[in-house]
Write a protein that holds these residues in place. Structure first.
Motif, short mmCIF file in Angstrom:
data_model
loop_
_atom_site.label_atom_id
_atom_site.label_comp_id
_atom_site.label_asym_id
_atom_site.label_seq_id
_atom_site.Cartn_x
_atom_site.Cartn_y
_atom_site.Cartn_z
N HIS A 14 0.85 -1.20 0.00
CA HIS A 14 0.00 0.00 0.00
C HIS A 14 0.88 1.25 0.00
CE1 HIS A 14 -3.44 -2.46 0.48
NE2 HIS A 14 -3.01 -2.95 1.62
N GLY A 159 -7.86 -0.97 4.11
CA GLY A 159 -8.33 -1.61 2.88
C GLY A 159 -9.84 -1.56 2.66
N GLN A 184 -5.83 3.37 -4.22
CA GLN A 184 -5.66 1.99 -3.74
C GLN A 184 -6.56 0.99 -4.47
OE1 GLN A 184 -3.29 0.92 -1.70
NE2 GLN A 184 -2.48 2.89 -1.06
N ASN A 303 -5.10 -6.68 1.41
CA ASN A 303 -4.92 -5.93 2.67
C ASN A 303 -5.31 -6.72 3.91
OD1 ASN A 303 -6.42 -4.21 4.91
ND2 ASN A 303 -4.84 -2.91 4.05
N ARG A 357 -0.02 -3.38 9.45
CA ARG A 357 -0.68 -3.38 8.15
C ARG A 357 0.15 -4.23 7.19
NH1 ARG A 357 -0.58 1.79 4.25
NH2 ARG A 357 1.63 1.30 4.37
N GLY A 359 0.41 -5.46 3.31
CA GLY A 359 -0.06 -5.21 1.94
C GLY A 359 0.59 -6.22 1.01
#
Ligand code: PMP
Length: 399
Positions: A14, A159, A184, A303, A357, A359
């Motif tokens: 991300h 997300g 995104q 995500n 997080r 990604g």
């Protein structure tokens, strides 16, 4: 300079993505071989690169189902967001009211905070516990003075996919301009500018395996609500909305990245969803008390954002050797503040700091996911110690 990390598992897509080899191949000749300014139409070299820019413009437009003439190339989404908001409000009356969600990217929130300090009426609407924008609250916030609503299509942190089509329809019915930061979702899930009905849409190449430093603002043509003033003036490029010599190689790369994303989308969505589930299931099984931030279903495929009670956030990140993940938005991690997005969900500061997080991306493998899970589990178990007994706080108990 430090040496580049070897064998680090990159799960921070991300923040940015690697350039796809097919994109690099398309870009190379435009760095040195094909010389020319896309505005130099007097000679064949200039015309050749101008044509390459127009091919890329069509590729970008095709990925998001937009009119190629509506694509305004910018240096990225930060600029696109600034152009959308400042450009529109420069032509709006001083009392023109702006509505944004609480979980927007800083390149939207910082702009509206500045406007607010200058006495422009601004409403920041809350999100539900899952990160979905409260559409009823948004609708209630609209006034006859509202000129602009900005809600991102998907969060770069949790997300969560937003009902942007629904919000665009509400705005259209009232003659209000609607902007969405689609950075995104672009190339990650199907997204149609035409179907969504947004007036202004921000994109960035480096989130979809294209180069850093190039993006676009889609400016819907023929909308009477849209009188935009440029941020940069000079040569009148890009329909007078963004002056400056076009970076041809970057634009060619952006176009190639969009074309490739379009080809791979059908295959990437289920593959990344399955990998994300694999990671979630493993962490959930082995780490008691793990909290999922964001919506279970309405979520970007790659995500995962989790809160890990019982560990110190700084110690957690420092302990995760060999793993490139983020504890909040990478864009704001220069500030030690807990994530404004997790705060907007009602997550406590302590849990927000102890959140990760993940990604996942195009080149992520199942082996990497398993290894990443092992690193996280081992680190958390070490930090928690054998005496960890879990009593969840109210903020952590969320469906
Ligand atoms: N919006 C969102 C949702 C983002 O994730 C980012 C990048 N972190 C941006 C805007 C800014 O994009 P850029 O890096 O192209 O300026």
């Amino acid at each position: 300079m430090t040496t580049p990390p070897r064998d680090e598992i990159y799960l921070d897509h991300h923040a940015t993505t690697p350039v796809d080899p097919a994109v690099l191949d398309a870009m190379w000749p435009f760095f040195a071989e094909h010389v020319g300014n896309a505005a130099s139409e007097q000679h064949a070299s200039g015309r050749f690169v101008a044509e390459a820019v127009e091919v890329a413009r069509r590729q970008v437009a095709e990925l998001v189902d937009a009119d190629p003439r509506s694509v305004v190339f910018t240096s990225g989404a930060t600029e696109a967001n600034n152009l959308a908001l400042k450009g529109l409000l420069a032509t709006a009356p001083a009392e023109g009211h702006v509505v944004v969600s609480a979980i927007e990217h800083r390149s939207v929130l910082d702009v509206v905070h500045r406007l607010k300090r200058r006495r422009r009426p601004v409403t920041v609407i809350p999100v539900e516990g899952t990160g979905r924008v409260d559409v009823a609250a948004l609708e209630r916030s609209l006034t006859p003075e509202t000129v602009l609503v900005s809600v991102m299509a998907a969060s770069n942190e949790i997300g969560t996919l937003q009902p942007v089509g629904e919000i665009a329809a509400i705005c259209r019915a009232r003659g209000i301009a609607f902007h969405t930061d689609a950075v995104q979702v672009c190339g990650r899930v199907l997204f149609s500018v035409r179907e969504t009905g947004a007036d202004l849409v921000s994109l960035s190449a480096h989130k979809l395996y294209g180069p850093q430093g190039i993006g676009a603002l889609i400016v819907r043509r023929g909308s009477p609500r849209l009188a935009l003033e440029p941020l940069l003036e000079g040569g009148g490029h890009e329909n007078r909305l963004r002056s400056g010599t076009l970076p041809v190689a970057l634009i060619v790369g952006f176009g190639a990245a969009c074309a490739r994303a379009r080809d791979l989308l059908d295959e990437e969505i289920p593959r990344l969803t399955a990998l994300r589930e694999r990671l979630w299931q493993r962490l959930h099984r082995e780490l008691p008390g793990l909290v999922l931030h964001g919506d279970r279903e309405q979520r970007l495929p790659g995500n995962l954002n989790v809160g890990i009670p019982g560990v110190d956030g700084d110690a957690l990140l420092a302990g995760l050797k060999g793993l490139a993940v983020s504890s909040g938005a990478a864009c704001s991690s220069a500030e030690p503040e807990p994530s404004h997005v997790l705060r907007a969900l009602g997550v406590s500061d302590t849990l927000a700091r102890a959140s990760l997080r993940f990604g996942l991306g195009r080149f992520t493998t199942a082996e990497e996911i398993d290894r990443a899970a092992e690193i996280v589990i081992a680190t958390v178990e070490r930090l928690r110690g054998p005496e960890f007994i879990r009593t969840p706080s109210a903020a952590e108990v969320r469906p």
